[in-house]
Scaffold this motif. Structure first.
Motif: not given
Length: 119
Positions: A16-28, A30-35
């Motif tokens: 999940q730390i790595d996922a934050a680097f890769w902006h995983e919320w954009s890949m999926f 996710v509603p609300g983006g990083v939030q």
């Protein structure tokens, strides 16, 4: 089972730390983006850590939490293999790959131990 659970949950947290680097919320998407990503992780990590406590205290729910954690570790790796096969170039660095492999291996080990009832 404690060691397998710890290895799995640590691998998932590192992912999940790595996922934050890769902006995983954009890949999926996710509603609300990083939030939204942070809210998801607050819930997901909280549940997995609560499960670790159940395992440490040998509570009746320990096996169920171990199965959930193991399945999440394996699913995390599987989802990212599918994403890579679909052409996503995120998570292609050596330590990203190693982290996903750790999620898979630790998750599988935890699931095997939980299903066999070895604590």
């Amino acid at each position: 089972m404690e060691r397998w659970y710890l290895a799995t949950v640590l691998s998932l947290i590192l992912h999940q730390i790595d996922a934050a680097f890769w902006h995983e919320w954009s890949m999926f998407r996710v509603p609300g983006g990083v939030q939204g990503f942070l809210v998801f992780n607050l819930f997901a990590v909280g549940v997995l850590l609560h499960g670790y406590r159940q395992v440490l205290l040998a509570k009746p729910s320990a096996r169920a939490y171990a199965c959930i954690c193991g399945a999440v570790g394996m699913a995390t790796a599987g989802i990212h293999v599918l994403l890579a096969a679909a052409g996503h170039e995120q998570f292609n660095l050596p330590l990203s790959i190693a982290t996903l492999a750790a999620c898979l291996l630790a998750g599988a080990g935890l699931l095997v131990h939980a299903l066999r009832g070895r604590c």
